[in-house]
Scaffold this motif. Structure first.
Motif, PDB file in Angstrom:
ATOM      1  N   PHE A 117      29.568  58.540 -24.079  1.00 45.22           N
ATOM      2  CA  PHE A 117      29.201  59.821 -24.203  1.00 45.22           C
ATOM      3  C   PHE A 117      28.392  60.398 -25.402  1.00 45.22           C
ATOM      4  O   PHE A 117      28.575  61.686 -25.893  1.00 45.22           O
ATOM      5  CB  PHE A 117      30.714  60.771 -24.248  1.00 45.22           C
ATOM      6  N   LYS A 165      25.075  64.374 -27.995  1.00 42.54           N
ATOM      7  CA  LYS A 165      26.500  64.053 -27.449  1.00 42.54           C
ATOM      8  C   LYS A 165      26.624  64.839 -26.251  1.00 42.54           C
ATOM      9  O   LYS A 165      26.308  66.147 -26.054  1.00 42.54           O
ATOM     10  CB  LYS A 165      27.476  64.505 -28.573  1.00 42.54           C
ATOM     11  N   LEU A 166      27.551  64.385 -25.368  1.00 39.30           N
ATOM     12  CA  LEU A 166      28.236  65.276 -24.323  1.00 39.30           C
ATOM     13  C   LEU A 166      29.677  65.643 -24.734  1.00 39.30           C
ATOM     14  O   LEU A 166      30.263  65.220 -25.532  1.00 39.30           O
ATOM     15  CB  LEU A 166      28.287  64.101 -23.140  1.00 39.30           C
ATOM     16  N   GLY A 167      30.092  66.576 -23.530  1.00 37.21           N
ATOM     17  CA  GLY A 167      31.593  67.241 -23.891  1.00 37.21           C
ATOM     18  C   GLY A 167      32.229  66.074 -23.355  1.00 37.21           C
ATOM     19  O   GLY A 167      32.039  65.174 -22.863  1.00 37.21           O
ATOM     20  N   LYS A 179      35.003  64.295 -21.061  1.00 39.18           N
ATOM     21  CA  LYS A 179      34.905  63.826 -19.724  1.00 39.18           C
ATOM     22  C   LYS A 179      35.854  65.009 -18.786  1.00 39.18           C
ATOM     23  O   LYS A 179      36.877  64.966 -19.205  1.00 39.18           O
ATOM     24  CB  LYS A 179      35.603  62.506 -19.394  1.00 39.18           C
ATOM     25  N   GLU A 191      35.392  67.919 -18.666  1.00 41.37           N
ATOM     26  CA  GLU A 191      35.192  69.299 -19.524  1.00 41.37           C
ATOM     27  C   GLU A 191      33.999  69.378 -19.657  1.00 41.37           C
ATOM     28  O   GLU A 191      33.337  70.472 -20.127  1.00 41.37           O
ATOM     29  CB  GLU A 191      35.894  69.350 -20.344  1.00 41.37           C
ATOM     30  N   TRP A 192      32.878  68.593 -19.363  1.00 33.83           N
ATOM     31  CA  TRP A 192      31.168  68.842 -19.698  1.00 33.83           C
ATOM     32  C   TRP A 192      30.679  69.827 -18.942  1.00 33.83           C
ATOM     33  O   TRP A 192      30.854  70.057 -17.767  1.00 33.83           O
ATOM     34  CB  TRP A 192      30.618  67.393 -19.333  1.00 33.83           C
ATOM     35  N   ASP A 193      30.104  70.623 -19.715  1.00 29.78           N
ATOM     36  CA  ASP A 193      29.499  71.945 -19.194  1.00 29.78           C
ATOM     37  C   ASP A 193      27.900  71.897 -18.899  1.00 29.78           C
ATOM     38  O   ASP A 193      27.474  72.843 -18.535  1.00 29.78           O
ATOM     39  CB  ASP A 193      29.666  73.142 -20.440  1.00 29.78           C
ATOM     40  N   TYR A 228      23.467  69.317 -23.488  1.00 29.33           N
ATOM     41  CA  TYR A 228      23.413  68.121 -24.536  1.00 29.33           C
ATOM     42  C   TYR A 228      23.352  68.819 -25.967  1.00 29.33           C
ATOM     43  O   TYR A 228      22.505  69.810 -26.133  1.00 29.33           O
ATOM     44  CB  TYR A 228      22.146  67.514 -24.047  1.00 29.33           C
TER      45      TYR A 228
END
Length: 86
Positions: free
Chosen positions: A20, A35-37, A39, A41-43, A46
């Motif tokens: 992530f 970074k990603l949000g 798992k 819940e990723w909007d 980046y």
């Protein structure tokens, strides 16, 4: 236009893929990250951090480029405020 000359022993920073996130490393020193949000819940945004700069980008390539520029800017810009230890 000439290429910048690198001194012997001076390594070029590299991107390392993580879980992530992606890290921008120079040897054992972490220069920045993307970074990603969480798992599920990723909007789709980046979030990047490089030195004292942070931001958001729509694509991974744009986020990585922003980190590289922030790190380059931080290494070439003079510090405005320095700690004087007191």
């Amino acid at each position: 236009m000439t290429k910048p000359v690198r001194r012997r022993g001076q390594k070029r920073p590299v991107w390392e893929r993580g879980y992530f996130s992606h890290g921008y490393w120079s040897g054992k020193e972490k220069l920045g990250s993307v970074k990603l949000g969480p798992k599920g819940e990723w909007d789709g945004v980046y979030r990047w951090q490089g030195g004292n700069h942070v931001g958001e980008a729509a694509t991974l390539a744009q986020a990585k480029q922003a980190v590289e520029q922030a790190v380059l800017l931080g290494t070439r810009q003079l510090q405005l405020f320095q700690d004087e230890g007191g």
